[in-house]
Design an enzyme around this catalytic site. Structure first.
Site, PDB file in Angstrom:
ATOM      1  N   ASP A 179     -22.642  20.419 -46.103  1.00 56.64           N
ATOM      2  CA  ASP A 179     -22.268  20.623 -47.506  1.00 56.64           C
ATOM      3  C   ASP A 179     -22.327  22.100 -47.887  1.00 56.64           C
ATOM      4  OD1 ASP A 179     -22.937  17.670 -49.177  1.00 56.64           O
ATOM      5  OD2 ASP A 179     -23.608  17.941 -47.123  1.00 56.64           O
ATOM      6  N   ASN A 215     -29.960  17.574 -40.306  1.00 53.91           N
ATOM      7  CA  ASN A 215     -29.018  17.023 -41.282  1.00 53.91           C
ATOM      8  C   ASN A 215     -29.326  17.538 -42.698  1.00 53.91           C
ATOM      9  OD1 ASN A 215     -27.862  13.608 -41.739  1.00 53.91           O
ATOM     10  ND2 ASN A 215     -27.911  15.200 -43.259  1.00 53.91           N
ATOM     11  N   SER A 225     -28.531  16.375 -36.521  1.00 48.07           N
ATOM     12  CA  SER A 225     -27.953  17.531 -37.185  1.00 48.07           C
ATOM     13  C   SER A 225     -26.766  17.086 -38.028  1.00 48.07           C
ATOM     14  CB  SER A 225     -27.544  18.592 -36.152  1.00 48.07           C
ATOM     15  OG  SER A 225     -27.166  19.796 -36.775  1.00 48.07           O
ATOM     16  N   PRO A 290     -34.971   6.029 -41.999  1.00 46.37           N
ATOM     17  CA  PRO A 290     -35.931   5.785 -43.091  1.00 46.37           C
ATOM     18  C   PRO A 290     -35.287   5.742 -44.459  1.00 46.37           C
ATOM     19  CG  PRO A 290     -36.858   7.322 -41.506  1.00 46.37           C
ATOM     20  CD  PRO A 290     -35.431   7.106 -41.101  1.00 46.37           C
ATOM     21  N   ASP A 326     -20.741   9.055 -42.735  1.00 46.82           N
ATOM     22  CA  ASP A 326     -21.562   7.855 -42.693  1.00 46.82           C
ATOM     23  C   ASP A 326     -21.239   6.973 -43.901  1.00 46.82           C
ATOM     24  OD1 ASP A 326     -22.619  10.119 -43.999  1.00 46.82           O
ATOM     25  OD2 ASP A 326     -24.687   9.425 -43.811  1.00 46.82           O
ATOM     26  N   GLU A 521     -18.906  13.487 -55.716  1.00 47.37           N
ATOM     27  CA  GLU A 521     -18.882  13.826 -54.289  1.00 47.37           C
ATOM     28  C   GLU A 521     -17.567  13.438 -53.623  1.00 47.37           C
ATOM     29  OE1 GLU A 521     -21.629  11.627 -51.908  1.00 47.37           O
ATOM     30  OE2 GLU A 521     -21.231   9.730 -52.930  1.00 47.37           O
TER      31      GLU A 521
END
Length: 587
Positions: A179, A215, A225, A290, A326, A521
């Site tokens: 980003d 990431n 990453s 998580p 994703d 986004e």
């Protein structure tokens, strides 16, 4: 000894999670921090679904040291690993955890000022006023990590970085990797060079700590990453400041990151008797993410492909998250090796992505330029060779002469996946092709792909899978990569198409801003300016890279872009004429 200890730790984790012997524990957890990355507290809280978003819990601050909280939870359950009632869990969290956001101290960017110069180049008064509002958003998205997070890192999932930064927005309340390329480009246009420099220094700090850039700046991202854009961030900063000292400072970290991708994310492919090395996304983590724990756990229910099936799926989900996409039907590979299926069929590591390899090709060329700028011709020549090898590999493995474009390559079937994605043209953006005719063929491919048939942008794919990196969503970075690629081609037809796509995207963003007073986004390619949807979470406001892309396009095309009706429909090609007709129809 280290390997033995890791194996013992993994065995314990599997026992705690009730995953052995059903699932293998050959792969490590997302990080080595119990509570945030593995263990019974994580499992109990996330499966109880106390929050709308699993990320909420793993962003919470611990009020006490981890061992105190772990002991308290053990005493609460008396060693009984059955489910704890939700009300009891809520009381426990209230006692031992703070809400997300406690890791930040108040901060406003000191290098922000009114009226950066690029605003004067925007001819349309409505768009110029809107650009000023976008420029103001940097202040609301700025963050600085508190001194307490530095003093007590064990109580936070936030990874400390020394300089303030700009976050994407919404649930993404930390520094994110890819980003930030578009954020930094926007900051540089806003003449906020100190903030941009600090963000780059944060990424260098992360490379020095981990050997790569996670990431995002959370411990649960420590083993994955995102697309490696740091070299291009440094390039943007250098082009703005001409600061060779900073270039010299950054270069060792850029080299280290490049080596990470070549040592840990590369694969050899043989085509027509010749071996080529290309790269893929491939995260070696075998437990649920998580921040999406319950989703990953539920997705693995009912898998019948053997005892390692859940671990394989979770590994591929981590790899899909590393891609930045994703998730997407792009990563689906069914039992026959075809590009079909559902989220359970995610097999990211079994594909060689066109965009990742185009990006690495551009990185190699950028590193060659950096070394040459600093007078190190031998290192520059080494990266020149890497560019040549990469270009040869991309053309041998990814170029499809019949379709006239580059396509993702399956390591299962040793064939290309023919589906449309804007990233099929990423080598044009990266200038990673040997024959000028390839650029013209790629233009023709785009014109006949079906990807231009929508009024509000180019969709991420033409598959309506329900995943957010698919139709009908359009994402800012993909629009920018496609537009910049088209504008780099020599033909007037390509450049006009690039402008028309920029006009369409700016108008989509602007209309949605007028309607919602927010930037999103992602956006829906249909309708009259509305946010996108689908995937694991609600559409997010903010939004860092959206603002950055909009400001870049407003700067690049400000003398021509308009907030009014679409008036630039010239007879430049059949595809653009159809595009204009569609735009007029939907306005």
């Amino acid at each position: 000894m280290r390997g033995f200890l890791a194996a013992v730790m993994c065995l314990c984790l599997c026992l705690v999670l009730f995953l052995c012997p059903l699932y293998s524990c050959a792969l490590p957890p997302p990080c080595d921090r119990e509570i945030y990355c593995y263990g019974d507290i994580l499992r109990q809280v996330q499966t109880a679904k106390l929050f709308d978003d699993d990320k909420h819990f793993v962003d919470m601050k611990l009020k006490s040291a981890p061992d105190i909280i772990l002991t308290a939870f053990h005493n609460l359950t008396h060693g009984d690993l059955n489910s704890v009632p939700p009300a009891v869990l809520r009381d426990f969290l209230h006692k031992y955890f703070d809400e997300p956001g406690k890791e930040f101290a108040p901060w406003s960017p000191p290098d922000w000022h009114d009226k950066p110069q690029f605003l004067a180049g925007i001819a349309d008064a409505e768009l110029r006023s809107w650009a000023e509002k976008l420029h103001h958003l940097w202040k609301s998205l700025g963050r600085k990590i508190s001194s307490d997070a530095l003093a007590h890192p064990e109580q936070y999932s936030q990874i400390f970085t020394p300089h303030p930064f700009v976050v994407p927005g919404g649930r993404f309340r930390e520094l994110y990797y890819w980003d930030s390329y578009w954020v930094i480009n926007g900051l540089l246009l806003s003449e906020m060079t100190d903030t941009a420099r600090g963000m780059i220094l944060n990424f260098i700090h992360l490379i020095n700590r981990y050997g790569f850039i996670p990431n995002g700046a959370r411990v649960y991202y420590e083993r994955r990453s995102q697309p490696p854009f740091l070299s291009l961030m440094v390039e943007s900063y250098y082009q703005t400041t001409n600061d060779t000292d900073f270039l010299r400072t950054a270069l060792p970290a850029l080299e280290q990151e490049y080596l990470f991708w070549m040592r840990n994310r590369s694969v050899a492919v043989e085509v027509k008797g010749n071996k080529h090395v290309l790269n893929r996304f491939d995260v070696q983590v075998g437990l649920p993410r998580p921040e999406s724990y319950s989703d990953d756990l539920e997705l693995a229910e009912g898998l019948t492909e053997g005892k390692h099936a859940a671990e394989r799926l979770w590994k591929e989900l981590h790899s899909g998250a590393e891609s930045g996409w994703d998730f997407s039907s792009r990563w689906f590979v069914d039992g026959l090796g075809n590009n079909n299926g559902s989220l359970k069929d995610t097999r990211t590591s079994l594909l060689i992505p066109t965009d990742l390899n185009a990006l690495l090709c551009r990185n190699e060329r950028t590193l060659a330029h950096f070394y040459r700028t600093l007078g190190n011709e031998s290192e520059a020549a080494r990266y020149d060779k890497a560019v040549s090898a990469r270009q040869e590999a991309i053309e041998a493995v990814l170029w499809d002469e019949k379709r006239g474009v580059w396509l993702d390559y399956s390591l299962v079937t040793n064939t290309s996946h023919p589906a449309f994605y804007p990233t099929n043209l990423a080598p044009v953006w990266a200038d990673c092709y040997s024959q000028p005719s390839m650029g013209q063929k790629a233009l023709h491919y785009l014109q006949t792909s079906g990807g231009l048939a929508f009024p509000n942008g180019v969709p991420t794919s033409l598959v309506d899978s329900g995943q957010q990196w698919d139709y009908p969503n359009a994402w800012p970075p993909l629009q920018h990569i496609l537009i910049q690629g088209l504008s780099s081609l020599p033909s007037q037809e390509a450049r006009e198409l690039g402008f028309d796509l920029a006009q369409r995207w700016i108008r989509t963003n602007w209309l949605a801003y007028i309607k919602y007073e927010a930037m999103f986004e992602k956006y829906n390619v249909n309708g009259d300016g509305k946010p996108g949807g689908g995937g694991e979470y609600e559409v997010q406001l903010g939004f860092g890279w959206t603002n950055g892309v909009a400001l870049q396009l407003l700067s690049q095309y400000g003398d021509r872009l308009t907030s009014g009706s679409f008036t630039s429909c010239l007879s430049i090609s059949v595809s653009v004429a159809l595009l204009c007709s569609a735009q007029t129809l939907f306005l």
